[in-house]
Design a protein around this motif. Structure first.
Motif, PDB file in Angstrom:
ATOM      1  N   GLN A  72       0.827  -1.203   0.000  1.00 49.39           N
ATOM      2  CA  GLN A  72       0.000   0.000   0.000  1.00 49.39           C
ATOM      3  C   GLN A  72       0.864   1.258   0.000  1.00 49.39           C
ATOM      4  O   GLN A  72       0.597   2.203  -0.751  1.00 49.39           O
ATOM      5  CB  GLN A  72      -0.926   0.005   1.215  1.00 49.39           C
ATOM      6  N   PHE A  73       1.897   1.250   0.823  1.00 51.12           N
ATOM      7  CA  PHE A  73       2.793   2.404   0.887  1.00 51.12           C
ATOM      8  C   PHE A  73       3.421   2.672  -0.475  1.00 51.12           C
ATOM      9  O   PHE A  73       3.489   3.819  -0.936  1.00 51.12           O
ATOM     10  CB  PHE A  73       3.876   2.147   1.943  1.00 51.12           C
ATOM     11  N   THR A  74       3.888   1.621  -1.143  1.00 56.20           N
ATOM     12  CA  THR A  74       4.544   1.779  -2.438  1.00 56.20           C
ATOM     13  C   THR A  74       3.571   2.317  -3.485  1.00 56.20           C
ATOM     14  O   THR A  74       3.917   3.216  -4.263  1.00 56.20           O
ATOM     15  CB  THR A  74       5.121   0.428  -2.911  1.00 56.20           C
ATOM     16  N   ASP A  75       2.336   1.799  -3.512  1.00 56.04           N
ATOM     17  CA  ASP A  75       1.329   2.288  -4.455  1.00 56.04           C
ATOM     18  C   ASP A  75       1.036   3.764  -4.236  1.00 56.04           C
ATOM     19  O   ASP A  75       0.935   4.549  -5.194  1.00 56.04           O
ATOM     20  CB  ASP A  75       0.028   1.486  -4.302  1.00 56.04           C
ATOM     21  N   GLN A  76       0.887   4.146  -2.962  1.00 59.47           N
ATOM     22  CA  GLN A  76       0.565   5.548  -2.653  1.00 59.47           C
ATOM     23  C   GLN A  76       1.708   6.479  -3.046  1.00 59.47           C
ATOM     24  O   GLN A  76       1.488   7.555  -3.619  1.00 59.47           O
ATOM     25  CB  GLN A  76       0.245   5.673  -1.165  1.00 59.47           C
TER      26      GLN A  76
END
Length: 528
Positions: A72-76
């Motif tokens: 999730q962090f990487t996508d954001q």
């Protein structure tokens, strides 16, 4: 990784050879080189430095702490950075002419400014694709996939070589503001940007292979980005200081080319020559040091996260020793052979042998600071692994102050034909001073750097490299380079002979002086 970097850098040299043959080293070449540098400058200034320095440590932290392994962090973060870069591209394309005036001497003619602005507007979309390439590389690195990002620039280089060859085929004579057409300018601009696009998109299949599939995520709150922003502000300051100095260097080197163009007895060197000479210096650094650090930084980040100080110090110390043993002989090789290499590589087409040799002489001045540059690069990564970006900012501020004071003084006092080389020499001297200071600072918190073993290694490697370089140079000078007029085949023979004798002598002396790092690299090469 080193093999991929080597292949990328070799094709990069071929790209530079083709470009210099196509556009020369005069004022027209500076209009292209300045415009093509601006996307990289703006990207690094606004986003690239922050991404490079804080993205991997943050990824490691989220991969280890988050239940979804940081997905999730990487996508954001990818979504946020992508949107920012698109906005930057739009704004800079609109302001392309103003940006060119910042980086070029005011002595350019209106036609030269127009050409540079046209180049800039074709090249500025590269900012987005530089960002995509960097982010994709960091995601792959955080998942222990290092090879393909090292090979990806080959695609860029091939596209630009083809573009330069097409330009040569449609251009007769040395290009300048009066003879080049709009179609030829568009050809160079479009081809250059297509190369960067190819370099970025080639990494997409690799991301899928390591199990990462990007999904846009526009929820930017409460994902730890406040910490990233706090870290990034110092890194942005770091690169801002660098780019202020680069802006001054760009103005001085484009000015130098205008001034020497009026003197038929002085070889034309300017921004293009300075840039290509610096890239010659960066070749061994990229192959050796960057390969070491690409593998080292994730390990240092984990050890810092786990507070394993002993392992952290051991990794850092071993990396510094390896870089010392390999970069000092690389610097001696480039110092001696710089003018020969410059003439052989860049003395064709729109350029001349004399212009190539002058470019190589600038590379020799850069070579004097190559070991310090590489060691400083390693030392700074120890701060970034511990998510400390504030201290590197202040150290870098000191380096740029030294570079401005020393380099610009040399530019002013040296004869016109040596002014650009003086800037390069000031760069080297400044890095030597900054590296010594940084080693002292890092050594205060990493006891492994405080022992005298590093100093003894530095002395042994320097003596071995200097002895090997001196003997090899004298042999080549007396037997091959012993006449005023020298041909390309004779230059090639001189460089090959010097490289062979220097390598053999250095390896023998390394064994005699018990430089174990060289033996370890040889063993690795034999295994591979």
């Amino acid at each position: 990784m080193a093999a991929g970097t080597l292949a990328s850098r070799i094709t990069g040299v071929l790209r530079d050879i083709a470009l210099v043959a196509a556009i020369g080293t005069g004022i027209f070449s500076d209009t292209y080189s300045v415009a093509n540098s601006i996307p990289n400058i703006i990207y690094i200034l606004i986003a690239g430095g922050a991404i490079n320095s804080v993205f991997i440590p943050a990824l490691i932290r989220h991969m280890e702490d988050d239940v979804d392994d940081g997905k999730q962090f990487t996508d954001q973060l990818l979504t946020l950075v992508g949107l920012i870069l698109i906005v930057i591209v739009v704004v800079t394309v609109i302001a392309g002419g103003l940006i060119i005036h910042l980086y070029a001497t005011s002595l350019w003619t209106p036609e030269e400014f127009n050409i540079a602005t046209m180049f800039a507007r074709w090249c500025l979309p590269q900012i987005l694709f530089y960002g995509l390439y960097t982010l994709a590389s960091q995601i792959l690195n955080s998942r222990n996939s290092f090879a393909l990002p090292m090979y990806a620039p080959i695609a860029n280089n091939i596209v630009v070589v083809i573009t330069a060859l097409i330009f040569i085929s449609v251009m007769s004579g040395v290009p300048d503001a009066q003879t080049v057409t709009t179609a030829q300018i568009n050809l160079l601009g479009i081809g250059t940007t297509l190369g960067v696009i190819a370099q970025a998109l080639i990494l997409i299949p690799a991301l899928r292979k390591v199990g990462y599939n990007y999904k846009p995520n526009f929820k930017f709150r409460n994902v730890g980005n406040s910490k990233i922003g706090n870290l990034a502000k110092w890194t942005i300051g770091f690169v801002l200081v660098n780019q202020i100095t680069f802006l001054l260097v760009s103005n001085l080197t484009t000015l130098a080319n205008v001034l020497v163009s009026a003197n038929q007895n002085v070889v034309a060197v300017g921004f293009t020559s300075y840039q290509k000479a610096q890239l010659m210096m960066m070749l061994p650094h990229s192959i050796i040091t960057v390969s070491v650090i690409t593998a080292l930084l994730p390990r240092l980040s984990r050890q810092a996260h786990e507070k394993d100080d002993a392992a952290f110090g051991g990794e850092l110390s071993a990396s510094l020793r390896l870089v010392t043993a390999l970069m000092i002989p690389s610097a001696i090789f480039l110092l001696v052979s710089g003018p020969w290499l410059g003439a052989l590589l860049y003395g064709y087409g729109a350029s001349t042998f004399a212009q190539g040799a002058a470019l190589g002489a600038i590379a020799s001045m850069f070579a004097l600071g190559l070991p310090a540059f590489s060691l400083f690069y390693v030392l700074l990564r120890s701060y970034y692994a511990q998510e400390n970006t504030k201290t590197p900012f202040f150290i870098n501020l000191g380096f740029n102050g030294l570079h401005i004071a020393i380099g610009f003084s040399l530019f002013a006092i040296l004869p016109q034909q040596f002014a650009v080389a003086g800037l390069a020499l000031g760069y080297s001297i400044s890095y030597v001073i900054t590296c010594a200071f940084t080693w002292f600072r890092v050594g205060k918190r990493v006891p492994a750097l405080q022992n005298n073993g590093h100093l003894r290694l530095l002395i042994r490697v320097s003596v071995a490299a200097l002895l090997a370089g001196t003997v090899s140079y004298l042999l080549v000078r007396l037997t091959i380079v012993n006449q005023s007029a020298i041909s390309a085949p004779r230059l090639g023979l001189a460089i090959t002979s010097f490289a062979a004798s220097f390598t053999v002598l250095y390896l023998l002396l390394a064994k005699l002086f018990r430089i174990s790092e060289v033996s370890a690299v040889l063993a690795l090469v034999r295994r591979k």
